[in-house]
Design a protein around this motif. Structure first.
Motif, PDB file in Angstrom:
ATOM      1  N   VAL A 211      33.756  75.187  12.502  1.00  0.00           N
ATOM      2  CA  VAL A 211      34.477  76.061  12.005  1.00  0.00           C
ATOM      3  C   VAL A 211      34.547  75.796  10.271  1.00  0.00           C
ATOM      4  O   VAL A 211      34.286  76.800   9.687  1.00  0.00           O
ATOM      5  CB  VAL A 211      35.788  76.483  12.439  1.00  0.00           C
ATOM      6  N   ALA A 212      34.725  74.786   9.842  1.00  0.00           N
ATOM      7  CA  ALA A 212      34.892  74.374   8.471  1.00  0.00           C
ATOM      8  C   ALA A 212      33.712  74.684   7.872  1.00  0.00           C
ATOM      9  O   ALA A 212      33.476  75.053   6.880  1.00  0.00           O
ATOM     10  CB  ALA A 212      35.518  72.928   8.400  1.00  0.00           C
ATOM     11  N   ALA A 213      32.533  74.115   8.558  1.00  0.00           N
ATOM     12  CA  ALA A 213      31.164  74.272   8.367  1.00  0.00           C
ATOM     13  C   ALA A 213      30.752  75.472   7.880  1.00  0.00           C
ATOM     14  O   ALA A 213      30.128  76.043   7.007  1.00  0.00           O
ATOM     15  CB  ALA A 213      30.315  73.230   9.230  1.00  0.00           C
ATOM     16  N   LEU A 214      30.914  76.443   8.756  1.00  0.00           N
ATOM     17  CA  LEU A 214      30.951  77.900   8.791  1.00  0.00           C
ATOM     18  C   LEU A 214      31.324  78.537   7.704  1.00  0.00           C
ATOM     19  O   LEU A 214      30.755  79.362   6.697  1.00  0.00           O
ATOM     20  CB  LEU A 214      30.987  78.445  10.137  1.00  0.00           C
ATOM     21  N   LEU A 215      32.582  78.235   7.519  1.00  0.00           N
ATOM     22  CA  LEU A 215      33.519  78.947   6.296  1.00  0.00           C
ATOM     23  C   LEU A 215      32.940  78.336   4.909  1.00  0.00           C
ATOM     24  O   LEU A 215      32.810  79.037   3.918  1.00  0.00           O
ATOM     25  CB  LEU A 215      34.755  78.406   6.361  1.00  0.00           C
ATOM     26  N   ASN A 216      32.619  77.138   4.886  1.00  0.00           N
ATOM     27  CA  ASN A 216      32.295  76.664   3.803  1.00  0.00           C
ATOM     28  C   ASN A 216      30.901  76.963   3.291  1.00  0.00           C
ATOM     29  O   ASN A 216      30.565  77.421   2.031  1.00  0.00           O
ATOM     30  CB  ASN A 216      32.245  74.921   3.819  1.00  0.00           C
TER      31      ASN A 216
END
Length: 437
Positions: A211-216
């Motif tokens: 999720v963090a990678a997608l948001l970043n």
């Protein structure tokens, strides 16, 4: 302004005429080649499940399948960079065997005399020495290839013979066993797994990281003015990825310790033996975690670092890369050095799993590693390849081998199948590149 309006109108018209499936793939940006490989893997699984009478898709077999794939998957991540630069490394299997023998001798014969038997430093020193030896040999190959202009095929073919022979000379052909108790954890098994609770924690951390990678990625695209995926596509990618991760954890936790081992564990810890038996989950195996971590690191190196961009630039056009100021020779040396270090990590996994270092260790692994990279979408023409694809290719190769073992197919025929699969994979790559032009 008029050009912009025309472009928007054209994109809108194209979107309106596209089928829902094409719009879905364009919006989510899913690699269709990778998706095709996943489809092929599912077909292989279903086929072997039917042919073996329900033995293939059991938690036990799938868990063993991931452990068996780990060492080749680790080497396949390095082979991607080798092939992307239009080189080849035929020595990885022999290098694995040599590093494995060095590590076996270190922990079974040399280090106990200096550090004391059972010292917690034995496995650490052993691993450091093994990786140093592998990286040094890889650097030697790279220097010969880059600065003496000897083709990589010849250098690594010589390495295949030299290091296989050197493996024999280390102990005059004797098998070295047993390995250090802590070192053995890297091979998997009942003790070499992290258990159910830790596996769920790892799965949840992986989901948060996704999720963090997608948001970043979305944030970075907005920052630099690049087109962003629709919000619904981000949700779909996040949910699908998390479902796959948690599903893999569920399968790993569904494989329980053998009854005899569980009974001994209960007796040693004064646990009452229940009527239905004691069910203790293996969880994720340590070698699988090592392979996943290596895959993440190699993906970061190949996609986020300048070194990775140099690698793909060299593979796309070596002359242009050199004219652009890239030190192509030193990049080549570092690639082979990295490949040697990965061979040592794979050797640690293999040696720990066997609980011994043998002369036959790693035989034909060079073929499986190259096949995994090519099946995973790495083009032999250079310039194209992904780490995730290579690791999935290793999983496909091991699935084929595991299924044939369950069917009782002889080893010679297994090699025939592997050879045919490799030829078909290269042919499909040729067809794909021709259509892409």
């Amino acid at each position: 302004m008029a050009d912009t309006m025309k472009s928007v109108a054209f994109d809108g018209a194209r979107t309106a005429t596209e089928s829902p499936v094409k719009r879905f793939f364009r919006a989510t940006e899913i690699d269709t080649r990778l998706l095709g490989m996943i489809g092929a893997l599912l077909i292989i699984w279903v086929g072997f499940e039917i042919l073996t009478g329900g033995l293939f898709l059991t938690p036990r077999n799938l868990w063993n399948l991931t452990v068996q794939t780990s060492s080749v998957a680790v080497m396949a991540t390095g082979m991607v960079l080798i092939i992307v630069t239009r080189n080849i490394d035929l020595s990885v299997g022999s290098l694995l065997g040599f590093c494995g023998m060095i590590m076996g001798v270190m922990q079974a014969q040399i280090l106990p005399a200096y550090l004391g038997a059972g010292s917690p430093m034995i496995w650490i020193v052993t691993l450091v020495v093994g990786i140093a030896v592998g990286a040094s040999i890889g650097a030697l190959h790279g220097l010969i290839i880059a600065f003496l202009n000897v083709p990589s095929f010849i250098v690594t073919l010589g390495g295949l013979l030299v290091w296989r022979g050197a493996t024999w000379f280390v102990t005059s052909g004797q098998t070295v066993a047993p390995m250090d108790a802590t070192f053995r954890l890297m091979g998997g098994g009942t003790e070499g797994s992290i258990g159910a609770t830790a596996s769920w924690i790892v799965g949840l951390i992986a989901c948060l990281a996704i999720v963090a990678a997608l948001l970043n990625a979305r944030k970075q695209r907005k920052r630099f003015g690049f087109p962003r995926r629709p919000v619904w596509a981000e949700y779909v990618l996040g949910v699908l990825s998390c479902v796959l991760v948690l599903g893999a954890v569920l399968v790993a936790n569904s494989y329980y310790w053998p009854v005899n081992i569980a009974r001994r564990y209960a007796e040693a810890n004064a646990i009452a033996w229940p009527e239905g038996g004691l069910q203790i989950s293996h969880g994720i195996a340590i070698p699988v975690l090592i392979a996943v971590v290596v895959g993440i690191v190699m993906t970061f190196i190949s996609t986020r670092l300048r070194f990775g961009r140099y690698v793909f630039a060299i593979g796309g056009n070596p002359e242009a890369a050199e004219l652009a100021g890239i030190k192509t020779r030193w990049v080549t040396v570092r690639i082979f050095m990295l490949m040697g270090a990965l061979c040592a990590i794979a050797a640690a996994i293999s040696t720990a799993r066997l609980n011994a270092a043998t002369n036959a260790q790693g035989e034909l692994d060079e073929l499986y590693t190259i096949a995994a990279a090519v099946i995973g979408g790495t083009s032999l023409a250079g310039g194209t390849g992904t780490i995730a694809g290579a690791m999935l290719g290793a999983f496909v190769m091991q699935s084929l081998q595991s299924g044939m073992v369950l069917l009782g197919i002889d080893s010679p025929f297994q090699r025939i199948v592997v050879g045919l699969v490799l030829v078909v994979a290269v042919w499909l790559d040729t067809v794909y590149r021709a259509r892409a032009k």
